[in-house]
Design a protein around this motif. Structure first.
Motif, PDB file in Angstrom:
ATOM      1  N   GLU A 265       0.820  -1.217   0.000  1.00  0.00           N
ATOM      2  CA  GLU A 265       0.000   0.000   0.000  1.00  0.00           C
ATOM      3  C   GLU A 265       0.855   1.269   0.000  1.00  0.00           C
ATOM      4  N   ASP A 266       1.881   1.304   0.866  1.00  0.00           N
ATOM      5  CA  ASP A 266       2.741   2.480   0.939  1.00  0.00           C
ATOM      6  C   ASP A 266       3.925   2.371  -0.010  1.00  0.00           C
ATOM      7  N   VAL A 267       4.559   1.234  -0.022  1.00  0.00           N
ATOM      8  CA  VAL A 267       5.748   1.021  -0.850  1.00  0.00           C
ATOM      9  C   VAL A 267       5.639  -0.352  -1.526  1.00  0.00           C
ATOM     10  N   ALA A 268       5.686  -0.363  -2.843  1.00  0.00           N
ATOM     11  CA  ALA A 268       5.713  -1.618  -3.598  1.00  0.00           C
ATOM     12  C   ALA A 268       7.164  -2.078  -3.739  1.00  0.00           C
ATOM     13  N   VAL A 269       7.392  -3.379  -3.648  1.00  0.00           N
ATOM     14  CA  VAL A 269       8.759  -3.914  -3.623  1.00  0.00           C
ATOM     15  C   VAL A 269       8.923  -5.004  -4.685  1.00  0.00           C
ATOM     16  N   THR A 270      10.050  -4.945  -5.391  1.00  0.00           N
ATOM     17  CA  THR A 270      10.411  -6.013  -6.329  1.00  0.00           C
ATOM     18  C   THR A 270      11.843  -6.450  -6.063  1.00  0.00           C
ATOM     19  N   GLY A 271      12.155  -7.693  -6.454  1.00  0.00           N
ATOM     20  CA  GLY A 271      13.503  -8.229  -6.317  1.00  0.00           C
ATOM     21  C   GLY A 271      14.006  -8.786  -7.634  1.00  0.00           C
ATOM     22  N   PHE A 272      14.990  -9.669  -7.536  1.00  0.00           N
ATOM     23  CA  PHE A 272      15.556 -10.297  -8.734  1.00  0.00           C
ATOM     24  C   PHE A 272      16.181 -11.626  -8.317  1.00  0.00           C
ATOM     25  N   ASP A 273      15.884 -12.682  -9.043  1.00  0.00           N
ATOM     26  CA  ASP A 273      16.406 -14.055  -8.920  1.00  0.00           C
ATOM     27  C   ASP A 273      15.296 -15.073  -8.717  1.00  0.00           C
ATOM     28  N   ASP A 274      14.241 -14.727  -7.955  1.00  0.00           N
ATOM     29  CA  ASP A 274      13.192 -15.662  -7.562  1.00  0.00           C
ATOM     30  C   ASP A 274      13.766 -16.809  -6.747  1.00  0.00           C
ATOM     31  N   SER A 275      14.399 -16.456  -5.643  1.00  0.00           N
ATOM     32  CA  SER A 275      14.924 -17.463  -4.725  1.00  0.00           C
ATOM     33  C   SER A 275      13.764 -18.206  -4.071  1.00  0.00           C
ATOM     34  N   PRO A 276      14.006 -19.402  -3.519  1.00  0.00           N
ATOM     35  CA  PRO A 276      12.906 -20.191  -2.939  1.00  0.00           C
ATOM     36  C   PRO A 276      12.136 -19.461  -1.847  1.00  0.00           C
ATOM     37  N   ILE A 277      12.794 -18.552  -1.125  1.00  0.00           N
ATOM     38  CA  ILE A 277      12.128 -17.863  -0.020  1.00  0.00           C
ATOM     39  C   ILE A 277      11.156 -16.805  -0.527  1.00  0.00           C
ATOM     40  N   ALA A 278      11.340 -16.348  -1.776  1.00  0.00           N
ATOM     41  CA  ALA A 278      10.543 -15.224  -2.284  1.00  0.00           C
ATOM     42  C   ALA A 278       9.046 -15.508  -2.218  1.00  0.00           C
ATOM     43  N   ARG A 279       8.641 -16.732  -2.484  1.00  0.00           N
ATOM     44  CA  ARG A 279       7.213 -17.042  -2.549  1.00  0.00           C
ATOM     45  C   ARG A 279       6.578 -17.221  -1.178  1.00  0.00           C
ATOM     46  N   VAL A 280       7.412 -17.396  -0.129  1.00  0.00           N
ATOM     47  CA  VAL A 280       6.852 -17.588   1.205  1.00  0.00           C
ATOM     48  C   VAL A 280       7.037 -16.364   2.096  1.00  0.00           C
ATOM     49  N   MET A 281       7.602 -15.285   1.551  1.00  0.00           N
ATOM     50  CA  MET A 281       7.700 -14.044   2.324  1.00  0.00           C
ATOM     51  C   MET A 281       6.302 -13.481   2.564  1.00  0.00           C
ATOM     52  N   ARG A 282       6.196 -12.579   3.514  1.00  0.00           N
ATOM     53  CA  ARG A 282       4.929 -11.912   3.776  1.00  0.00           C
ATOM     54  C   ARG A 282       5.122 -10.408   3.626  1.00  0.00           C
ATOM     55  N   PRO A 283       4.584  -9.839   2.543  1.00  0.00           N
ATOM     56  CA  PRO A 283       3.867 -10.524   1.459  1.00  0.00           C
ATOM     57  C   PRO A 283       4.834 -11.235   0.508  1.00  0.00           C
ATOM     58  N   PRO A 284       4.326 -12.207  -0.266  1.00  0.00           N
ATOM     59  CA  PRO A 284       5.177 -12.871  -1.260  1.00  0.00           C
ATOM     60  C   PRO A 284       5.789 -11.845  -2.217  1.00  0.00           C
ATOM     61  N   LEU A 285       7.045 -12.080  -2.587  1.00  0.00           N
ATOM     62  CA  LEU A 285       7.830 -11.078  -3.298  1.00  0.00           C
ATOM     63  C   LEU A 285       7.660 -11.163  -4.808  1.00  0.00           C
ATOM     64  N   THR A 286       7.309 -10.039  -5.422  1.00  0.00           N
ATOM     65  CA  THR A 286       7.403  -9.911  -6.874  1.00  0.00           C
ATOM     66  C   THR A 286       8.877  -9.848  -7.234  1.00  0.00           C
TER      67      THR A 286
END
Length: 333
Positions: A265-286
Motif C-alpha cells: 500500500e505504501d511502498v511496492a517492492v520487487t527483487g531479482f532471482d526468484d529465490s525459494p524464499i521469495a514465494r513464502v515471504m509476507r507478502p510474497p515477493l514480486t
C-alpha cells in the motif's frame, strides 16, 4: 569375477578377436547373422567395453566436467540440475570438480589438474570476484563454456541471462501501476550484473517519463546494503523499491515493516532471482526469475557444439521472467 574380454567372446563364438571387435563396433564387413550372434554372446557373458579403450579409439570420453566454487548459493543447485539433466539426456557422464578458493588453487587447477581430467569439455561456474588465473583456460585446448550470471568476461563462450532487460521489466511494472518515486537498492556495483540491473532501472524511469533522483538510490559499493542504510533511504519517501537481488529485497521488507510502512500500500517492492524464499515471504515477493536450469542446459548444448564442430557462438542469452506476487500490489500488464 574376472572381467570379460574380447578374447573370451571370440573363444565362445569361434571367431577371431578382430571379428569380435568389428562386430561390437557395428562395422559393415561383418555379416548380420555373425554380428547378432557375437552381440548375444557378449551380453550373455556380461561383457562391458573398456572406457579407456573406447577413448583411445574415438578420442572421446563421453564425459563433461563441471568446475564449481565451494561457496554456497542456492542458484548453483538449479544450475547443476540443468547441466546434469541435459548431460543425461545426451548419454554423457558428468565429472564435478570443486574449486578451492585462492589464486594458488586456480593456478594448480589450470596447470596441473585440468590436463589430466578424462573429459571432453568443461563448464565453469564463476566464483565470487574476478578470477586471476582461471582465464588462462581460454589458452588451453580444452573446450570450455562459462555460466556467467555475474558479468565476468574471460574471452570464453558464456551463457548469460537478461539482467538489464529483466530489471527494466520489473521497474516498468511498478511505473504502470502508478509508482513515481521508485528507489533502487543495489550493491557489488563493481560486478557487471549489478551495473546492468541499475541500467535497467534507469531505462524504465526514462521510458516512463520519470526523472532520475540520486536521493532514491542506495549504492554501497562492493557489498550488500545494511538494514539501517535501507531504513535511512526510506526517509526519502519512496512509493516503490526495486532491489538488485532478492536478499536485498528481504532486508528492505524487514526495514519497511519495522518502520511502519505497509507493503504494497505504501511502498511496492520487487527483487531479482526468484529465490525459494521469495514465494513464502509476507507478502510474497514480486521478482525476476533467473532461468538457472535453462542456463545449465544451454551450457551443455554450447559445449557439445564446441566439441563436435569447434565453432560455438560467443554467447547465449536465456531470457528472464517477471513473477508477479503481492509485494507490488499490481497484476500482470
Amino acid at each position: 569375477m574376472p572381467r570379460v574380454t574380447i578374447a573370451d567372446i571370440a573363444r565362445e563364438a569361434g571367431v577371431s578377436k578382430p571379428t569380435v571387435s568389428r562386430a561390437l563396433n557395428g562395422h559393415p564387413d561383418v555379416g548380420a547373422e555373425t554380428r547378432e550372434r557375437i552381440q548375444r554372446i557378449a551380453a550373455d557373458l556380461g561383457y562391458a567395453p573398456s572406457s579407456s579403450a573406447r577413448s583411445l579409439r574415438t578420442g572421446r570420453h563421453d564425459t563433461l566436467g563441471l568446475l564449481m566454487p565451494l561457496e554456497q548459493w542456492w542458484g548453483y543447485s538449479d544450475i547443476q540440475y540443468g547441466i546434469a539433466e541435459e548431460s543425461a539426456r545426451r548419454g554423457l557422464h558428468l565429472l564435478v570438480h570443486p574449486l578451492r578458493p585462492g589464486e594458488q588453487a586456480e593456478r594448480e587447477f589450470v596447470t596441473q589438474t585440468l590436463p589430466t581430467l578424462p573429459m571432453d569439455g568443461l563448464i565453469l561456474l564463476m566464483p565470487e570476484g574476478t578470477p586471476r588465473h582461471i582465464g588462462a583456460i581460454a589458452h588451453t585446448s580444452m573446450p570450455t563454456v562459462v555460466i556467467d550470471d555475474r558479468g565476468h568476461r574471460l574471452d570464453l563462450p558464456y551463457v548469460e541471462s537478461t539482467n538489464r532487460a529483466g530489471f527494466r521489466e520489473a521497474v516498468t511494472h511498478l511505473v504502470r501501476h502508478g509508482r513515481r518515486r521508485i528507489a533502487f537498492v543495489g550493491g557489488q556495483m563493481n560486478d557487471a550484473f549489478a551495473q546492468e540491473r541499475f541500467e535497467g532501472y534507469l531505462d524504465a524511469l526514462r521510458e516512463g517519463g520519470i526523472a532520475y533522483d540520486p536521493a532514491l538510490t542506495l549504492l554501497p559499493g562492493d557489498r550488500e546494503p545494511t538494514t539501517d542504510e535501507i531504513t535511512e533511504l526510506l526517509g526519502t519517501d519512496p512509493d516503490g523499491l526495486a532491489a538488485a537481488w532478492d536478499e536485498i529485497a528481504f532486508s528492505a521488507l524487514n526495514a519497511l515493516h519495522t518502520s511502519g510502512h505497509r507493503v504494497p500500500e505504501d511502498v511496492a517492492v520487487t527483487g531479482f532471482d526468484d529465490s525459494p524464499i521469495a514465494r513464502v515471504m509476507r507478502p510474497p515477493l514480486t521478482t525476476v526469475r533467473q532461468p538457472f536450469r535453462q542456463m545449465g542446459a544451454a551450457a551443455v548444448r554450447m559445449l557439445l557444439d564446441s566439441i563436435e564442430h569447434g565453432r560455438p557462438p560467443a554467447h547465449f542469452t536465456v531470457p528472464t521472467e517477471l513473477v508477479i506476487r503481492d509485494s507490488c500490489g499490481g497484476h500482470a500488464g
